[in-house]
Scaffold this motif. Structure first.
Motif, short mmCIF file in Angstrom:
data_model
loop_
_atom_site.label_atom_id
_atom_site.label_comp_id
_atom_site.label_asym_id
_atom_site.label_seq_id
_atom_site.Cartn_x
_atom_site.Cartn_y
_atom_site.Cartn_z
N LEU A 1 0.77 -1.25 0.02
CA LEU A 1 -0.08 -0.06 0.00
C LEU A 1 0.72 1.28 0.23
O LEU A 1 2.03 1.27 0.36
CB LEU A 1 -0.93 -0.03 1.14
N ASP A 2 0.38 2.49 -0.41
CA ASP A 2 0.95 3.67 -0.78
C ASP A 2 0.92 4.39 0.75
O ASP A 2 -0.15 5.08 0.77
CB ASP A 2 0.78 4.30 -1.85
N TYR A 3 1.65 4.08 1.86
CA TYR A 3 1.37 4.89 2.86
C TYR A 3 1.65 6.22 2.81
O TYR A 3 0.89 7.21 3.65
CB TYR A 3 2.57 4.42 3.98
N SER A 4 2.29 6.86 1.90
CA SER A 4 2.02 8.42 1.78
C SER A 4 0.95 9.05 1.59
O SER A 4 0.59 10.21 1.68
CB SER A 4 3.22 8.83 0.89
N ALA A 5 0.04 8.21 0.96
CA ALA A 5 -1.43 8.48 0.64
C ALA A 5 -2.42 8.76 1.84
O ALA A 5 -3.32 9.64 1.81
CB ALA A 5 -2.00 7.64 -0.55
N ALA B 1 0.99 22.56 11.03
CA ALA B 1 1.18 22.82 9.86
C ALA B 1 0.78 22.24 8.75
O ALA B 1 0.71 22.57 7.56
CB ALA B 1 2.83 22.82 9.61
N VAL B 2 0.00 21.00 8.89
CA VAL B 2 -0.63 20.34 8.02
C VAL B 2 -2.05 21.10 7.62
O VAL B 2 -2.89 21.11 8.25
CB VAL B 2 -0.86 18.89 8.36
N PRO B 3 -1.99 21.53 6.02
CA PRO B 3 -3.24 22.46 5.98
C PRO B 3 -4.72 21.53 5.88
O PRO B 3 -4.51 20.27 5.59
CB PRO B 3 -2.91 22.83 4.46
N PRO B 4 -5.63 22.18 6.14
CA PRO B 4 -7.02 21.48 5.90
C PRO B 4 -7.15 20.42 4.60
O PRO B 4 -7.63 19.39 4.74
CB PRO B 4 -8.13 22.45 6.08
N SER B 5 -6.71 21.13 3.69
CA SER B 5 -6.97 20.36 2.35
C SER B 5 -6.21 19.18 2.32
O SER B 5 -6.69 18.01 1.97
CB SER B 5 -6.47 21.20 1.05
N ARG B 6 -4.85 19.02 2.87
CA ARG B 6 -4.03 17.80 3.01
C ARG B 6 -4.53 17.01 4.03
O ARG B 6 -4.81 15.66 3.75
CB ARG B 6 -2.77 18.24 3.06
N ARG B 7 -5.22 17.36 5.19
CA ARG B 7 -5.63 16.33 5.93
C ARG B 7 -6.86 15.82 5.44
O ARG B 7 -7.11 14.65 5.51
CB ARG B 7 -6.45 17.15 7.40
N ALA B 8 -7.58 16.33 4.57
CA ALA B 8 -9.00 15.90 4.10
C ALA B 8 -8.46 14.66 2.98
O ALA B 8 -9.14 13.62 3.01
CB ALA B 8 -9.64 17.05 3.20
N GLU B 9 -7.30 15.01 2.29
CA GLU B 9 -6.72 14.08 1.41
C GLU B 9 -6.35 12.86 1.94
O GLU B 9 -6.60 11.65 1.87
CB GLU B 9 -5.70 14.78 0.61
N LEU B 10 -5.64 12.82 3.14
CA LEU B 10 -4.95 11.83 3.99
C LEU B 10 -6.35 10.94 4.53
O LEU B 10 -6.56 9.82 4.45
CB LEU B 10 -4.40 12.19 5.22
N ARG B 11 -7.27 11.66 5.12
CA ARG B 11 -8.38 11.01 5.56
C ARG B 11 -9.49 10.38 4.66
O ARG B 11 -9.81 9.29 4.75
CB ARG B 11 -9.27 11.90 6.50
N ALA B 12 -9.52 11.12 3.48
CA ALA B 12 -10.15 10.27 2.30
C ALA B 12 -9.36 9.00 1.84
O ALA B 12 -10.15 8.05 1.45
CB ALA B 12 -10.34 11.23 1.23
N ALA B 13 -8.09 9.03 1.91
CA ALA B 13 -7.55 7.77 1.63
C ALA B 13 -7.62 6.59 2.45
O ALA B 13 -7.59 5.61 1.96
CB ALA B 13 -6.08 8.40 1.35
N THR B 14 -7.66 7.01 3.87
CA THR B 14 -8.01 6.04 4.88
C THR B 14 -9.41 5.34 4.58
O THR B 14 -9.66 4.28 4.79
CB THR B 14 -8.10 6.38 6.12
N ALA B 15 -10.24 6.08 4.19
CA ALA B 15 -11.56 5.53 3.70
C ALA B 15 -11.37 4.53 2.71
O ALA B 15 -12.34 3.54 2.61
CB ALA B 15 -12.64 6.70 3.17
N ARG B 16 -10.34 4.35 2.01
CA ARG B 16 -10.31 3.64 0.91
C ARG B 16 -9.59 2.48 1.17
O ARG B 16 -9.85 1.24 0.62
CB ARG B 16 -9.53 4.39 -0.66
N VAL B 17 -8.64 2.37 1.95
CA VAL B 17 -7.87 1.28 2.26
C VAL B 17 -8.42 0.85 3.86
O VAL B 17 -7.71 -0.60 4.06
CB VAL B 17 -6.31 1.71 2.58
N TRP B 18 -9.09 1.38 4.69
CA TRP B 18 -9.41 0.77 6.01
C TRP B 18 -9.90 -0.63 6.00
O TRP B 18 -9.60 -1.51 7.00
CB TRP B 18 -10.38 1.71 6.86
N PRO B 19 -10.55 -1.24 5.14
CA PRO B 19 -11.04 -2.84 5.14
C PRO B 19 -9.78 -3.62 4.87
O PRO B 19 -9.72 -4.76 5.55
CB PRO B 19 -11.98 -2.99 3.88
#
Length: 524
Positions: free
Chosen positions: A418-422, A441-459
């Motif tokens: 898995l691509d952990y950087s995502a 320092a992590v901007p809201p847009s980057r937080r949203a990207e990271l959390r959206a990626a967890t939604a794809r990989v969590w299963p």
């Protein structure tokens, strides 16, 4: 009627009642596949006439070993094909000696014969073995196999079995627990080399072993670690590792030389000492070995935002953007009374730098709100475990919390697959005290990207099939009620048809398949 003046704890499997005088179903692998009876004390199947194997799943058909008629591998076989060795002295016998029903196995039954899930860290040995035995990947003809799985309940031997049965009378002192388990691994290897052709045919490169205890493959015998595929929870990559455990009994570098009582009786000889057969090798070799998630029971993630009913799901994909209560979260031993070796000193530093800081929630133990707290935090910290691996990446991802990995030179579950950087951040151990500034320092847009990626990989961090497929409940009188909870129904909708999101077991099998030579990726 009258109640007894005293009652018993009923730690043993299959027992309940004030005096443990009543019986319910005990744990056996796949409950003997519907072709046998589980021993009253659990662990061992008494197979019906015509069936055999540790879970009674095999029979003879036209004079050849075959799987029972309703086995999933007969109706929908799937690559890679896996031959699972029969090693009862290293598996089912270990379960008979474990005493406590809350240890070693991932599941058990309550007095109503409903499945309950053990909240015990070292259950993957049994969970993976049980699933492989009933899975679509299984073959009983070694000539048809892509891979060979060697089932060993090493963590159960470490605790509780050897803590209960103790040393033999001819011994002085007590062997290091991983050293005992490593010697058991050599015993199993000697057996399969003497009775099967498969190891010698490949030199062991297509054999898979699981080392689930704290330091993973660090204490695997060198003969295995250098060639076989090692599954573990500890992706430590330094070339010449030393034991990281603070427990004397878990120091695998101790050179044990005295003979030890074997699980099935007899004696395990140590010859030139344990250091000679453990040798020097990395704990984990990237590309050959695989870090797998810890088996986590449903109660540990029942408050995940991904498992809430539709009416509680934010509309329009807002879950990825919704603000959370905590900036940073960690729950566990904060090392207030631990030596600096514990967790590489990182938990000490987290406590000293951030306990009580606004936006930070550091909790000294996992309480009943663990699942809710994970779901209410932006970033979840992943320091090393006290003595080796940590389960916290999986805990974070299953709750849409962005993992912050604080371990240099250690690969996480499925890292490389898995691509952990995502979906995760890595922060150097040297920068722990800078974490507050780094995370803010992590901007809201980057937080949203990271959390959206967890939604794809969590299963992929849930052993969904081991929980949901019900193949371990082959008889009607074994209740399915505990599988009908709302979170598990949601999980079934996500990983079941028609979506079929890959779970942890799918990911393991896909990763193993990629480790095969391209010449084997053909129809067998």
């Amino acid at each position: 009627g009258e109640q007894p003046a005293h009652s018993c704890d009923c730690a043993y499997d299959g027992m309940h009642g004030p005096l443990c005088e009543l019986r319910h179903e005990s744990f056996c692998l796949n409950q003997c596949s519907g072709h046998g009876t589980c021993d009253l004390n659990g662990g061992h199947c008494h197979c019906d006439a015509g069936f055999f194997g540790v879970d009674c799943s095999m029979t003879l058909r036209r004079g050849r070993v075959a799987l029972h008629a309703s086995h999933a591998a007969l109706t929908a076989p799937r690559r890679p094909y896996v031959y699972v060795y029969e090693l009862p002295e290293h598996t089912s016998l270990v379960l008979q000696l474990r005493a406590s029903s809350g240890m070693c196995t991932h599941r058990r039954f309550n007095e109503a014969n409903e499945t309950s899930w053990n909240n015990y860290a070292y259950t993957i040995d049994v969970a993976l073995h049980e699933w492989l035995l009933r899975s679509r990947h299984r073959v009983v003809d070694g000539a048809a196999a892509d891979l060979f799985y060697v089932p060993l309940y090493l963590s159960c031997v470490i605790l509780p079995v050897y803590d209960y049965i103790g040393p033999a009378p001819y011994m002085r002192g007590f062997p290091m627990r991983p050293v005992t388990a490593s010697r058991m691994t050599l015993d199993a290897l000697a057996h399969l080399k003497a009775t099967h052709p498969h190891w010698n045919a490949s030199g062991g490169a297509d054999h898979v072993f699981l080392f689930s205890h704290d330091e993973g493959g660090c204490w695997a015998p060198a003969e295995i670690a250098r060639v076989a595929i090692v599954l573990s929870h500890w992706g430590r990559t330094d070339a010449r590792p030393h034991s990281s455990s603070r427990y004397m009994a878990d120091n695998w570098e101790a050179d044990w030389r005295q003979d030890t009582r074997a699980i099935a009786g007899g004696v395990w000889r140590f010859g030139g000492g344990s250091r000679a057969f453990i040798g020097e090798h990395p704990c984990h070799v990237a590309g050959k070995d695989l870090v797998v998630p810890v088996f986590s029971p449903p109660a540990a993630w029942e408050h995940s935002p991904y498992l809430q009913p539709p009416e509680r799901q934010p509309a329009g994909g807002a879950a990825a953007h919704a603000p959370r209560r905590n900036l940073a979260y960690f729950s566990g031993n904060l090392a207030a009374r631990e030596p600096r070796k514990y967790s590489r000193g990182i938990r000490h530093r987290l406590r000293e730098a951030f306990l009580g800081k606004p936006g930070w929630m550091l909790v000294g133990h996992r309480g009943s709100r663990y699942s809710q707290d994970l779901s209410e935090s932006d970033f979840c910290l992943v320091p090393p475990g006290g003595d080796g691996w940590s389960s916290r990446v999986g805990d974070a991802v299953r709750h849409g919390c962005i993992p912050v990995i604080l371990m240099d030179g250690v690969l996480m579950p499925f890292e490389g697959e898995l691509d952990y950087s995502a979906f995760a951040l890595r922060v150097r151990e040297a920068d722990v005290e800078k974490l507050d500034a780094i995370l803010r320092a992590v901007p809201p847009s980057r937080r949203a990207e990271l959390r959206a990626a967890t939604a794809r990989v969590w299963p992929r961090f849930v052993y969904a099939q081991a929980i949901l497929d019900e193949g371990y409940l082959p008889r009607a009188e074994l209740s399915r009620a505990s599988l009908r909870t709302q979170p598990l129904q949601r999980l079934r909708a996500i990983v079941g048809k028609p979506r079929e999101a890959a779970d942890a077991l799918d990911t393991i099998m896909m990763a193993l398949y990629r480790r095969l030579p391209l010449s084997q990726h053909t129809v067998k």
